[in-house]
Write an enzyme that holds these catalytic residues in place. Structure first.
Site, PDB file in Angstrom:
ATOM      1  N   ASP A  93       0.863  -1.175   0.000  1.00 28.41           N
ATOM      2  CA  ASP A  93       0.000   0.000   0.000  1.00 28.41           C
ATOM      3  C   ASP A  93       0.904   1.230   0.000  1.00 28.41           C
ATOM      4  O   ASP A  93       2.105   1.137   0.279  1.00 28.41           O
ATOM      5  CB  ASP A  93      -0.976   0.001   1.182  1.00 28.41           C
ATOM      6  N   GLU A 121      -6.021   3.145   3.481  1.00 30.01           N
ATOM      7  CA  GLU A 121      -6.605   3.654   4.727  1.00 30.01           C
ATOM      8  C   GLU A 121      -8.100   3.938   4.591  1.00 30.01           C
ATOM      9  O   GLU A 121      -8.823   3.959   5.584  1.00 30.01           O
ATOM     10  CB  GLU A 121      -5.876   4.919   5.191  1.00 30.01           C
TER      11      GLU A 121
END
Ligand SMILES: [Zn+2]
Ligand SMILES: [Zn+2]
Length: 447
Positions: free
Chosen positions: A109, A179
């Site tokens: 990520d 997120e």
């Protein structure tokens, strides 16, 4: 997205036996090679740490990942992904074909969090940015995605340098917006497995302050929970605070809902299937002597099981409606339920996890490969498994200072965890260990 307090398998007593800082991992070709590129990796980490970007704003970060992969000889495609609102995402895919063999997807990520760093470290982030609400916020890699990207680039390099040792295809995926748990979904919605080879296996790692730097931890089966955000809005009838009889008070309805909702997990769910329901926000009203029209509650629901999740959502709806009905709210004024965020559970395939644990143990030595218990945090990496059809294993990368971790286990006072402004991962030897672990896992699959 992770909000973990991973239960460590270690106890204070065994930690002092843990030879993290002093001893080297077993001296293999791979550890030597990774040690040689370590200064470059550390420089990459420090650079990424000081240039964090919020979810959906990963412009420079994704360009950096794409450029580094191109330099290494990967066939790179960028700007991959479409969010549900139609806007474009900043996903990156680096493809390396090396003869006939399986396809392995390795994911990192890339996004950071709206947190103002307070670690006081010399390389602390000073970055500010505008969030989605146009507010100025401090930005920090408080979830350690900078460590993930660094490990990912180290693995990318090692796979190139060890090309003669493997056959198959690697698909290196830089994912935006973890997120907000919509980046992986955005990439899948943009035809990931029609534009690129469909993987046979998926590997992923996340840093974890419950394990000492120099270790990894694996878990078979559930690792992280499914997570659903729910908003419940009670529509009442506002009035003067002195005249409750002319109102239908949404604050009282909301308060009653909060208490009734506690029985959804405790009384309506089998204890063998763990679940969590937390009401994290309750917004209503503007002044003490005004009964407002509406009250909105924000909930997070967690479970390892999709059916349990479905049942909880149905129970939330039922409970909200029943409270409104009890207060004689008109049928066309029943509570509004919205679900802005959802991700499935992260389930580690047991056969793959056993293989990967063996590969990591062979490369790192037994004392560096620990066991993890599942936690109720959540992740969106599961979107890449195509509803669980592609086996995945995700492992924890320890980043805690061993002495501080031992002290914390003794006192019961937790270390600053991910998402904290004080989160300060001990990035070495974590990065080297992460590269060795992930590369050895990939190499063992690509035989
Ligand atoms: Zn996070
Ligand atoms: Zn994270």
């Amino acid at each position: 997205m992770l909000n973990i307090a991973a239960k460590t398998a270690l106890v204070a007593g065994s930690l002092s036996m843990f030879p993290i800082a002093s001893a080297q991992a077993p001296s293999t070709d791979l550890t030597t090679q990774v040690a040689a590129i370590s200064p470059k990796l550390d420089a990459t980490y420090l650079q990424l740490h000081q240039a964090p970007e919020l979810s959906r704003q990963e412009v420079r970060t994704s360009a950096f990942i794409a450029a580094e992969l191109r330099k290494l000889g990967y066939q790179v495609t960028d700007h991959i992904g479409v969010y549900e609102d139609g806007s474009k995402a900043l996903g990156v895919v680096g493809l390396l074909k090396n003869g006939t063999g399986p396809t392995v997807l390795i994911r990192t990520d890339m996004d950071a969090l709206p947190v103002t760093e307070a670690t006081g470290l010399p390389y602390a982030s000073k970055v500010h940015a505008k969030n989605a609400q146009d507010q100025d916020v401090g930005v920090m890699h408080a979830c350690g995605h900078d460590i993930h990207m660094t490990v990912f680039l180290g693995v990318a390099q090692e796979l190139v340098e060890n090309k003669r040792k493997w056959h198959g295809t690697v698909l290196l995926v830089g994912q935006p917006a973890e997120e907000t748990i919509d980046g992986a979904r955005a990439m899948m919605a943009d035809g990931m497995y029609t534009r690129f080879p469909r993987p046979d296996y998926i590997l992923d790692e996340h840093d974890n302050n419950s394990f000492p730097t120099g270790s990894i931890a694996t878990a078979s089966g559930p690792l992280l929970a499914a997570s659903t955000s729910v908003y419940v809005t009670f529509h009442g009838v506002g009035s003067h605070g002195s005249r409750p009889e002319t109102s239908k008070d949404p604050i009282v309805m909301g308060a009653e809902f909060v208490m009734m909702a506690q029985t959804i997990v405790s009384r309506q769910n089998a204890p063998q299937s763990p679940a969590v329901l937390t009401v994290g926000t309750f917004h209503a009203g503007t002044k003490n002597n005004i009964i407002p029209d509406d009250a909105t509650l924000g909930l997070t629901l967690r479970s390892y099981d999709s059916n349990v999740m479905k049942n909880m959502i149905a129970a939330v709806r039922r409970t909200a409606d029943s409270v409104a009905t009890a207060y004689a709210v008109a049928p066309d004024h029943m509570p509004t339920i919205t679900i802005p965020e959802h991700t499935g559970p992260t389930i580690n395939d047991s056969a793959l996890t056993a293989r990967m644990t063996n590969a990591a143990t062979a490369a790192l030595g037994r004392n560096r490969v620990l066991h993890a218990d599942p936690v109720m945090g959540s992740e969106d990496v599961n979107y890449f498994t195509d509803s669980g059809k592609i086996p995945l294993t995700a492992f924890w990368l320890g980043v805690a200072d061993p002495a501080k971790l031992a002290e914390s286990l003794k006192t019961g006072k937790p270390l600053p965890n991910i998402h904290s402004a004080l989160f300060a991962p001990v990035y070495e030897p974590a990065i080297q260990i992460g590269v060795v672990a992930m590369t050895s896992m990939a190499l063992s699959l690509l035989q």
